[in-house]
Design a protein around this motif. Structure first.
Motif, mmCIF file in Angstrom:
data_model
loop_
_atom_site.group_PDB
_atom_site.id
_atom_site.type_symbol
_atom_site.label_atom_id
_atom_site.label_comp_id
_atom_site.label_asym_id
_atom_site.label_seq_id
_atom_site.Cartn_x
_atom_site.Cartn_y
_atom_site.Cartn_z
ATOM 1 N N GLY A 239 0.776 -1.228 0.000
ATOM 2 C CA GLY A 239 0.000 0.000 0.000
ATOM 3 C C GLY A 239 0.806 1.276 0.000
ATOM 4 O O GLY A 239 0.252 2.377 -0.060
ATOM 5 N N GLU A 240 2.133 1.161 0.032
ATOM 6 C CA GLU A 240 2.999 2.335 0.037
ATOM 7 C C GLU A 240 3.703 2.479 -1.320
ATOM 8 O O GLU A 240 3.969 1.482 -2.009
ATOM 9 C CB GLU A 240 4.049 2.230 1.150
ATOM 10 C CG GLU A 240 3.471 2.216 2.552
ATOM 11 C CD GLU A 240 2.815 3.524 2.925
ATOM 12 O OE1 GLU A 240 3.320 4.589 2.487
ATOM 13 O OE2 GLU A 240 1.803 3.503 3.654
ATOM 14 N N ILE A 241 4.022 3.732 -1.662
ATOM 15 C CA ILE A 241 4.713 4.020 -2.925
ATOM 16 C C ILE A 241 6.124 4.504 -2.614
ATOM 17 O O ILE A 241 6.308 5.382 -1.760
ATOM 18 C CB ILE A 241 3.948 5.090 -3.736
ATOM 19 C CG1 ILE A 241 2.548 4.579 -4.093
ATOM 20 C CG2 ILE A 241 4.727 5.478 -4.991
ATOM 21 C CD1 ILE A 241 1.616 5.662 -4.607
ATOM 22 N N TYR A 242 7.089 3.938 -3.322
ATOM 23 C CA TYR A 242 8.488 4.307 -3.118
ATOM 24 C C TYR A 242 9.091 4.767 -4.449
ATOM 25 O O TYR A 242 8.862 4.144 -5.491
ATOM 26 C CB TYR A 242 9.288 3.123 -2.574
ATOM 27 C CG TYR A 242 8.793 2.650 -1.215
ATOM 28 C CD1 TYR A 242 9.316 3.184 -0.051
ATOM 29 C CD2 TYR A 242 7.777 1.692 -1.129
ATOM 30 C CE1 TYR A 242 8.844 2.766 1.199
ATOM 31 C CE2 TYR A 242 7.308 1.270 0.104
ATOM 32 C CZ TYR A 242 7.845 1.815 1.265
ATOM 33 O OH TYR A 242 7.382 1.391 2.488
ATOM 34 N N ILE A 243 9.851 5.849 -4.390
ATOM 35 C CA ILE A 243 10.529 6.392 -5.577
ATOM 36 C C ILE A 243 12.037 6.275 -5.345
ATOM 37 O O ILE A 243 12.582 6.932 -4.450
ATOM 38 C CB ILE A 243 10.166 7.870 -5.832
ATOM 39 C CG1 ILE A 243 8.641 8.067 -5.788
ATOM 40 C CG2 ILE A 243 10.766 8.343 -7.149
ATOM 41 C CD1 ILE A 243 7.884 7.488 -6.926
#
Length: 584
Positions: free
Chosen positions: A145-149
């Motif tokens: 559920g988390e977004i990482y760049i």
């Protein structure tokens, strides 16, 4: 692992270069990988059903401003019916504001940021071997559920990028996209190239080898996507010499060049280029000095004019000049000046593009400074700013439509020159008034055939009460026959032929001296065969004289003139026919 690389092209005749690069990069890693190309004109339900039937484990999309909205819609639906399929996006449209994109569309699992070939190879290797891909540079990913760049990595060395079309059976009717370099030496603030400075070049021996493959495949057009093809003058000239040396007369090469830096050696070389071998796209964008300063665009317009005029004099290269509507400090009045500056060069095509505030561009970052109002969805076209109201934009859209229909089609050139040079102080005013006539009569509500377009121009001439209507009708008929191989003409154009006219034409073609003088390519061909490829027309005025000197409209006297049109040209990049005044 089954991988599907998907492209939604703008038109059927286009090919997608990016997905081909990706496929070639991982062919030694992934055995079951396939390319599927659609167009934005396909119904989304059709695309979804076709992808579903292929049932890929990894589904990749190549994203641009013309297809991103459709892709986002498709991916949302596919994720519902194929929840276990990993969806990967890449391309310029998802390389900026990536986190915001993934936050509003939870169907996206991974995004490749920037040049994706080697990133893609690393990702596919990890997926195949069931390894952790979270440390790969230049990707964004979703987990729990988390977004990482991740941090941006270095651009890949171009010598490690494979030939995109290697082993492919090319469709000769499609445009083949190709590049010899990446990056741009300039910093124009409306362009994504400003986000990544510098130019890198593919090895020139490799470029020659690949171009030879494309030439031997006899594809119709190779369109170079280099941002500035002639940034390195020696590199560009060597490639163009190679193309000319191996030319088979089947392939046209479209190049985006900066005209004001074209050198004497290049100009001398171009003089001998076969008609239609090269096609130049030249970005002018504006001639307003304040505007050019604001967008950080370096251009010497006086030099550009000189080079464009020299190339025009060769009559062998189609030149396509661009302007952009909506740039900073460019109001309606100053745009008219920019338009007139460029139209005076009489390019084969003058394109009026409307500014798009692309993600990652300098102007998008400065949008509030100029009070830009623009579309929230791709292609983010500007609606108004401090210098142009929405109403002004609409009027300029109308002018653009008239330029596209009546100038860029190359079907009305003599007629337009006669009108402009006799009745208008500038060309912009003509196209502006033609649009008013067009809109007033409701022509903008539907498309029109060629014959109708000639009739509309004649109606405009009559409505304006311009002098010498009968002469203009003959000029219009001349334009029609220059560009239309037919034995019939629209009923509103005059036609005066004697009963024995057809016999006289046959007798003319039966004379070897006539054929040798006017139609040398038809030697030893019977007159009854030649007549199928040419056309004779009787005019009441010397229309050829008016094409040479349009300002003589009020001076030309009635003078029966027979014109022979030859339509059998090997390349029609500049003209659709050759024509001669003859005596029967």
């Amino acid at each position: 692992m089954k991988v599907l690389l998907t492209a939604l092209n703008a038109k059927y005749i286009h090919t997608n270069l990016a997905v081909r690069y990706l496929k070639k990069t991982v062919e030694n890693v992934i055995e079951n990988i396939e390319i599927q190309e659609y167009t934005i004109n396909h119904h989304s339900d059709y695309i979804i059903s076709e992808i579903y039937k292929k049932n890929p484990e990894v589904l990749c999309f190549s994203c641009y401003i013309w297809n991103i909205e459709m892709i986002l819609q498709i991916t949302k639906t596919l994720k519902k019916i194929m929840p276990d399929t990993m969806i990967v996006l890449g391309g310029p449209e998802v390389s900026f504001e990536t986190k915001e994109l993934m936050e509003v569309n939870d169907s996206i699992d991974i995004v490749l940021i920037g040049e994706g070939e080697l990133i893609f190879k690393e990702l596919m290797t990890c997926l195949k071997e069931n390894k952790d891909y979270s440390q790969i540079l230049s990707i964004a990913y979703r987990t729990k559920g988390e977004i990482y760049i991740n941090d941006r990595g270095q651009n890949p060395p171009l010598e490690e990028i494979p030939f995109a079309y290697g082993g492919e059976e090319l469709d000769g009717d499609k445009i083949v996209y190709y590049e010899t370099s990446r990056g741009c030496p300039y910093n124009c603030q409306y362009c994504l190239s400003s986000a990544d400075r510098g130019v890198r070049y593919f090895p020139i021996d490799r470029v020659k080898k690949e171009l030879k493959i494309l030439i031997e495949a006899e594809v119709k057009q190779v369109k170079f996507v280099d941002r500035t093809f002639n940034a390195n003058k020696d590199f560009a000239l060597e490639i163009m010499k190679f193309i000319m040396e191996h030319n088979r007369g089947k392939t046209n090469f479209h190049l985006e060049v900066t005209a004001d830096i074209l050198g004497d050696e290049m100009l001398e070389f171009l003089k001998d280029a076969p008609v239609g071998l090269f096609q130049f796209e030249i970005g002018v964008q504006s001639t307003n000095e304040e505007t050019l300063k604001e967008i950080d665009r370096r251009m010497d317009f006086e030099k550009l004019k000189e080079k464009v005029n020299i190339i025009s004099s060769y009559k062998n290269i189609h030149q396509h000049l661009d302007l952009i509507v909506g740039l900073p400090k460019e109001d309606y009045y100053t745009f008219r000046i920019s338009f007139e500056d460029v139209f005076k060069l009489r390019p084969e095509k003058l394109q009026m593009g409307f500014l798009k505030l692309l993600k990652g561009s300098g102007l998008r970052a400065r949008a509030e400074e100029f009070n830009y109002v623009y579309s929230d969805t791709a292609p983010y076209e500007v609606l108004e700013n401090d210098y142009l109201s929405y109403g002004a934009m609409i009027r300029l859209k109308g002018v653009e439509e008239m330029v596209e229909i009546y100038w860029n089609s190359r079907l009305f050139n003599t007629s337009i020159e006669v009108i402009i040079q006799n009745f208008y102080a500038n060309a912009f005013r003509f196209f502006e008034e033609l649009w008013k006539h067009w809109e007033k009569n409701g022509y903008h509500h539907t498309s029109h055939g060629k014959n109708k377009l000639y009739g509309i121009l004649l109606d405009f001439y009559e409505e304006k009460h311009f002098q010498r209507l009968q002469v203009f009708k003959e000029v219009l008929k001349f334009d029609f026959l220059k560009n239309t191989r037919t034995s019939s003409i629209p009923s509103f154009l005059n036609r005066q032929q004697e009963d024995n006219f057809k016999n006289s034409c046959h007798e003319f073609l039966q004379q070897e001296a006539n054929v040798a003088k006017y139609l040398p390519n038809y030697g030893n061909i019977p007159a009854k065969q030649i007549i199928k490829k040419v056309h004779f027309e009787n005019f009441s005025y010397n229309v050829v004289e008016l094409e040479v000197t349009p300002t003589r409209l009020n001076e030309v006297d009635q003078d029966q003139t027979i014109v022979l049109f030859d339509y059998d040209l090997s390349n029609k990049a500049i003209d659709h026919s050759k024509y001669y005044i003859v005596s029967l």
